[in-house]
Write a protein that holds these residues in place. Structure first.
Motif, PDB file in Angstrom:
ATOM      1  N   ARG A 106      40.562  36.616  36.982  1.00 44.11           N
ATOM      2  CA  ARG A 106      40.551  37.877  37.216  1.00 44.11           C
ATOM      3  C   ARG A 106      39.604  37.961  38.748  1.00 44.11           C
ATOM      4  O   ARG A 106      39.925  38.832  39.634  1.00 44.11           O
ATOM      5  CB  ARG A 106      40.053  38.954  36.225  1.00 44.11           C
ATOM      6  CG  ARG A 106      40.233  40.252  36.971  1.00 44.11           C
ATOM      7  CD  ARG A 106      39.348  41.391  35.750  1.00 44.11           C
ATOM      8  NE  ARG A 106      38.380  41.042  35.283  1.00 44.11           N
ATOM      9  CZ  ARG A 106      37.097  40.785  35.762  1.00 44.11           C
ATOM     10  NH1 ARG A 106      36.987  41.329  36.855  1.00 44.11           N
ATOM     11  NH2 ARG A 106      35.945  40.365  35.098  1.00 44.11           N
TER      12      ARG A 106
ATOM     13  N   LYS B  63      39.562  37.480  46.376  1.00 43.56           N
ATOM     14  CA  LYS B  63      40.725  37.206  47.371  1.00 43.56           C
ATOM     15  C   LYS B  63      41.092  38.652  47.671  1.00 43.56           C
ATOM     16  O   LYS B  63      41.348  38.646  49.220  1.00 43.56           O
ATOM     17  CB  LYS B  63      41.862  36.420  46.736  1.00 43.56           C
ATOM     18  CG  LYS B  63      42.889  36.118  47.742  1.00 43.56           C
ATOM     19  CD  LYS B  63      43.933  35.398  47.258  1.00 43.56           C
ATOM     20  CE  LYS B  63      44.996  35.007  48.012  1.00 43.56           C
ATOM     21  NZ  LYS B  63      45.306  35.894  49.221  1.00 43.56           N
ATOM     22  N   LEU B  64      41.342  39.488  46.889  1.00 44.95           N
ATOM     23  CA  LEU B  64      41.734  40.671  47.414  1.00 44.95           C
ATOM     24  C   LEU B  64      40.483  41.471  48.291  1.00 44.95           C
ATOM     25  O   LEU B  64      40.992  42.120  49.488  1.00 44.95           O
ATOM     26  CB  LEU B  64      41.903  41.720  46.393  1.00 44.95           C
ATOM     27  CG  LEU B  64      43.225  41.526  45.359  1.00 44.95           C
ATOM     28  CD1 LEU B  64      42.917  42.186  44.298  1.00 44.95           C
ATOM     29  CD2 LEU B  64      44.450  41.945  46.152  1.00 44.95           C
ATOM     30  N   PHE B  65      39.346  41.489  48.107  1.00 47.19           N
ATOM     31  CA  PHE B  65      38.397  41.841  49.038  1.00 47.19           C
ATOM     32  C   PHE B  65      38.258  40.911  50.261  1.00 47.19           C
ATOM     33  O   PHE B  65      38.336  41.911  51.394  1.00 47.19           O
ATOM     34  CB  PHE B  65      37.006  41.667  48.365  1.00 47.19           C
ATOM     35  CG  PHE B  65      35.798  41.980  49.102  1.00 47.19           C
ATOM     36  CD1 PHE B  65      35.271  43.419  49.186  1.00 47.19           C
ATOM     37  CD2 PHE B  65      35.101  41.336  49.888  1.00 47.19           C
ATOM     38  CE1 PHE B  65      34.419  43.954  50.006  1.00 47.19           C
ATOM     39  CE2 PHE B  65      34.065  41.528  50.719  1.00 47.19           C
ATOM     40  CZ  PHE B  65      33.630  42.962  50.783  1.00 47.19           C
ATOM     41  N   LYS B  66      38.583  39.674  50.239  1.00 49.86           N
ATOM     42  CA  LYS B  66      38.537  39.115  51.559  1.00 49.86           C
ATOM     43  C   LYS B  66      39.926  39.249  52.399  1.00 49.86           C
ATOM     44  O   LYS B  66      39.627  39.339  53.586  1.00 49.86           O
ATOM     45  CB  LYS B  66      38.397  37.560  51.276  1.00 49.86           C
ATOM     46  CG  LYS B  66      36.960  37.008  50.772  1.00 49.86           C
ATOM     47  CD  LYS B  66      36.985  35.552  50.583  1.00 49.86           C
ATOM     48  CE  LYS B  66      35.561  35.212  50.379  1.00 49.86           C
ATOM     49  NZ  LYS B  66      35.495  33.721  49.899  1.00 49.86           N
ATOM     50  N   ASP B  67      40.740  39.629  51.818  1.00 53.07           N
ATOM     51  CA  ASP B  67      42.135  40.015  52.574  1.00 53.07           C
ATOM     52  C   ASP B  67      42.036  41.336  53.088  1.00 53.07           C
ATOM     53  O   ASP B  67      42.564  41.589  54.217  1.00 53.07           O
ATOM     54  CB  ASP B  67      43.258  39.915  51.410  1.00 53.07           C
ATOM     55  CG  ASP B  67      43.648  38.437  51.071  1.00 53.07           C
ATOM     56  OD1 ASP B  67      43.190  37.446  51.932  1.00 53.07           O
ATOM     57  OD2 ASP B  67      44.475  38.357  50.281  1.00 53.07           O
ATOM     58  N   LYS B  68      41.548  42.441  52.234  1.00 54.01           N
ATOM     59  CA  LYS B  68      41.444  43.675  52.609  1.00 54.01           C
ATOM     60  C   LYS B  68      40.640  43.656  54.060  1.00 54.01           C
ATOM     61  O   LYS B  68      40.769  44.648  54.872  1.00 54.01           O
ATOM     62  CB  LYS B  68      41.044  44.681  51.454  1.00 54.01           C
ATOM     63  CG  LYS B  68      41.000  46.070  51.911  1.00 54.01           C
ATOM     64  CD  LYS B  68      40.711  46.842  50.650  1.00 54.01           C
ATOM     65  CE  LYS B  68      40.423  48.373  51.105  1.00 54.01           C
ATOM     66  NZ  LYS B  68      40.239  49.152  50.051  1.00 54.01           N
ATOM     67  N   TRP B  69      39.343  43.140  53.868  1.00 52.33           N
ATOM     68  CA  TRP B  69      38.165  43.351  54.946  1.00 52.33           C
ATOM     69  C   TRP B  69      37.984  42.318  55.779  1.00 52.33           C
ATOM     70  O   TRP B  69      37.116  41.976  56.615  1.00 52.33           O
ATOM     71  CB  TRP B  69      36.712  43.479  54.026  1.00 52.33           C
ATOM     72  CG  TRP B  69      37.049  44.979  53.291  1.00 52.33           C
ATOM     73  CD1 TRP B  69      36.917  44.835  51.900  1.00 52.33           C
ATOM     74  CD2 TRP B  69      37.277  46.238  53.783  1.00 52.33           C
ATOM     75  NE1 TRP B  69      37.113  46.205  51.504  1.00 52.33           N
ATOM     76  CE2 TRP B  69      37.303  47.186  52.707  1.00 52.33           C
ATOM     77  CE3 TRP B  69      37.062  46.844  54.911  1.00 52.33           C
ATOM     78  CZ2 TRP B  69      37.128  48.404  52.533  1.00 52.33           C
ATOM     79  CZ3 TRP B  69      37.151  47.949  54.906  1.00 52.33           C
ATOM     80  CH2 TRP B  69      37.088  49.072  53.892  1.00 52.33           C
ATOM     81  N   LYS B  70      39.020  41.408  55.962  1.00 49.45           N
ATOM     82  CA  LYS B  70      39.109  40.205  56.710  1.00 49.45           C
ATOM     83  C   LYS B  70      38.562  40.561  58.221  1.00 49.45           C
ATOM     84  O   LYS B  70      37.632  39.696  58.563  1.00 49.45           O
ATOM     85  CB  LYS B  70      40.324  39.291  56.871  1.00 49.45           C
ATOM     86  CG  LYS B  70      40.609  38.344  57.930  1.00 49.45           C
ATOM     87  CD  LYS B  70      41.925  37.758  57.783  1.00 49.45           C
ATOM     88  CE  LYS B  70      41.950  36.743  58.561  1.00 49.45           C
ATOM     89  NZ  LYS B  70      43.274  35.950  58.981  1.00 49.45           N
TER      90      LYS B  70
ATOM     91  N   CYS C 173      40.651  36.357  41.695  1.00 53.00           N
ATOM     92  CA  CYS C 173      41.651  37.525  42.253  1.00 53.00           C
ATOM     93  C   CYS C 173      41.048  38.671  43.244  1.00 53.00           C
ATOM     94  O   CYS C 173      41.240  39.120  44.156  1.00 53.00           O
ATOM     95  CB  CYS C 173      42.686  37.870  41.332  1.00 53.00           C
ATOM     96  SG  CYS C 173      43.940  36.653  40.767  1.00 53.00           S
ATOM     97  N   GLU C 174      39.858  39.227  42.473  1.00 53.79           N
ATOM     98  CA  GLU C 174      39.150  40.384  43.081  1.00 53.79           C
ATOM     99  C   GLU C 174      38.565  39.847  44.437  1.00 53.79           C
ATOM    100  O   GLU C 174      38.609  40.509  45.404  1.00 53.79           O
ATOM    101  CB  GLU C 174      38.146  40.747  42.154  1.00 53.79           C
ATOM    102  CG  GLU C 174      38.746  41.596  41.184  1.00 53.79           C
ATOM    103  CD  GLU C 174      37.715  42.116  40.081  1.00 53.79           C
ATOM    104  OE1 GLU C 174      36.322  41.976  40.164  1.00 53.79           O
ATOM    105  OE2 GLU C 174      38.180  42.624  38.970  1.00 53.79           O
TER     106      GLU C 174
END
Length: 75
Positions: free
Chosen positions: A37, A43-50, A40-41
């Motif tokens: 989990r 990855k979501l953070f890095k994708d959102k704020w790339k 995954c968090e």
């Protein structure tokens, strides 16, 4: 990140005292499910704020390293 996204400035004061207890209630990331989990968090953070992450922190001193977490001098 949300503050910068909304074009506000980040202000620091030595007189503020903030508390964040989210991780305290979740406990340690010590089981396979919690580790998954957490990954995954991340990855979501890095994708959102790339875009913001790639530009770097405009307030971070350019003389300090990004390769260590101790804020040592860049060599």
């Amino acid at each position: 990140m949300k503050v910068r996204y909304k074009k506000f400035l980040v202000v620091w004061t030595p007189y503020a005292e903030l508390y964040h207890y989210e991780s305290k209630t979740r406990g340690l990331e010590n089981t396979p499910d919690k580790i998954k989990r957490f990954q995954c968090e991340i990855k979501l953070f890095k994708d959102k704020w790339k875009d913001f992450l790639e530009k770097g922190d405009p307030y971070y001193n350019v003389n300090l390293t990004l390769n260590r977490e101790d804020f040592s001098l860049r060599l």
